[in-house]
Design a protein around this motif. Structure first.
Motif, PDB file in Angstrom:
ATOM      1  N   THR A  20       0.754  -1.419   0.004  1.00 43.67           N
ATOM      2  CA  THR A  20      -0.049  -0.141  -0.008  1.00 43.67           C
ATOM      3  C   THR A  20       0.703   1.192   0.041  1.00 43.67           C
ATOM      4  O   THR A  20       0.211   2.235  -0.138  1.00 43.67           O
ATOM      5  N   THR A  21       2.240   1.135   0.038  1.00 42.79           N
ATOM      6  CA  THR A  21       2.820   2.372   0.022  1.00 42.79           C
ATOM      7  C   THR A  21       3.720   2.576  -1.328  1.00 42.79           C
ATOM      8  O   THR A  21       3.972   1.578  -2.097  1.00 42.79           O
ATOM      9  N   PRO A  22       4.092   3.769  -1.622  1.00 43.73           N
ATOM     10  CA  PRO A  22       4.824   4.116  -2.713  1.00 43.73           C
ATOM     11  C   PRO A  22       6.104   3.380  -2.550  1.00 43.73           C
ATOM     12  O   PRO A  22       6.411   2.625  -3.887  1.00 43.73           O
ATOM     13  N   GLN A  24       6.743   0.384  -1.423  1.00 44.80           N
ATOM     14  CA  GLN A  24       6.436  -0.890  -1.755  1.00 44.80           C
ATOM     15  C   GLN A  24       6.170  -1.243  -3.225  1.00 44.80           C
ATOM     16  O   GLN A  24       6.657  -2.359  -3.947  1.00 44.80           O
ATOM     17  N   ALA A 102      -2.316   2.881  -3.240  1.00 42.46           N
ATOM     18  CA  ALA A 102      -1.338   3.655  -2.386  1.00 42.46           C
ATOM     19  C   ALA A 102      -1.622   5.267  -3.064  1.00 42.46           C
ATOM     20  O   ALA A 102      -1.672   5.293  -4.201  1.00 42.46           O
ATOM     21  N   HIS A 104       0.279   8.924  -3.260  1.00 38.68           N
ATOM     22  CA  HIS A 104       1.628   9.842  -3.000  1.00 38.68           C
ATOM     23  C   HIS A 104       1.067  10.769  -1.838  1.00 38.68           C
ATOM     24  O   HIS A 104       0.305  10.958  -1.335  1.00 38.68           O
ATOM     25  N   PRO A 105       2.336  10.841  -0.966  1.00 37.24           N
ATOM     26  CA  PRO A 105       2.329  11.689   0.385  1.00 37.24           C
ATOM     27  C   PRO A 105       1.864  12.862  -0.016  1.00 37.24           C
ATOM     28  O   PRO A 105       2.341  13.609  -0.979  1.00 37.24           O
TER      29      PRO A 105
END
Length: 197
Positions: A20-22, A24, A102, A104-105
């Protein structure tokens, strides 16, 4: 064959892990890392074994293994003492790796996605040219609930494919997708004279 077969792989393995994170998604997008993940689905392996399998230097493979460990997709599943050095055997953190949504922050509206079908399309070109590609594409108008139920059944078939005993000298890819399209839809049929009465 059961997907919990003790033969595949040779270590305890949870059924699934979700990315789920960029970081990853970037980690799994690299073709070499995807190959490493596929290799350890068969059995746990050392960096040296992985390097030999992919024909790359150990230092290169060690770097990519480290990225996968940091991303939570690989872990040390056992060690073995060899000439005063602990040899690490790596395995996956989940039998099936799924891509979650996921973002982007700082941007809650733009999801980051890895499209497995685009990877499969590029990877399947040689098989298409050699006439060894098995593929099909169908369009069916069905309710969303039916699509979700059908997809759960497809996932079971994918797990079955993943759990097949490893043998032979060819690695086959299986690409599956279910997605809404802009295909045309016939209008509702006009009632017949019998239905009108």
């Amino acid at each position: 064959m059961s997907i919990n077969s003790p033969q595949l792989p040779d270590y305890e393995l949870p059924d699934a892990v979700e990315l789920t994170t960029p970081a990853q998604l970037r980690a799994i997008a690299d073709p070499l890392r995807s190959s490493l993940l596929d290799l350890v689905l068969e059995r746990a392996a050392t960096v040296a074994e992985l390097a030999a399998a992919v024909g790359r230097p150990k230092s290169t493979v060690a770097h990519h293994v480290g990225v996968l460990v940091d991303a939570g997709m690989l872990r040390v599943v056992r060690t073995r003492r060899v000439r005063a050095i602990d040899e690490r055997y790596y395995g996956r953190t989940g039998r099936t790796i799924t891509i979650g949504v996921a973002r982007h922050p700082g941007d809650p509206t733009v999801p980051v996605c890895v499209n497995g079908l685009s990877v499969a399309a590029a990877e399947s070109v040689p098989a298409h040219e050699d006439d060894t590609l098995y593929s099909t594409l169908r369009h069916v108008r069905i309710p969303r609930e039916s699509a979700s139920e059908f997809w759960r059944r497809v996932e079971g078939l994918v797990r079955e494919f993943t759990a097949l005993p490893r043998s032979g000298d060819t690695v086959y890819g299986l690409a599956v997708g279910l997605y809404p399209t802009d295909q045309p839809v016939l209008p509702e049929a006009a009632p017949t004279d019998e239905e009108k009465s």
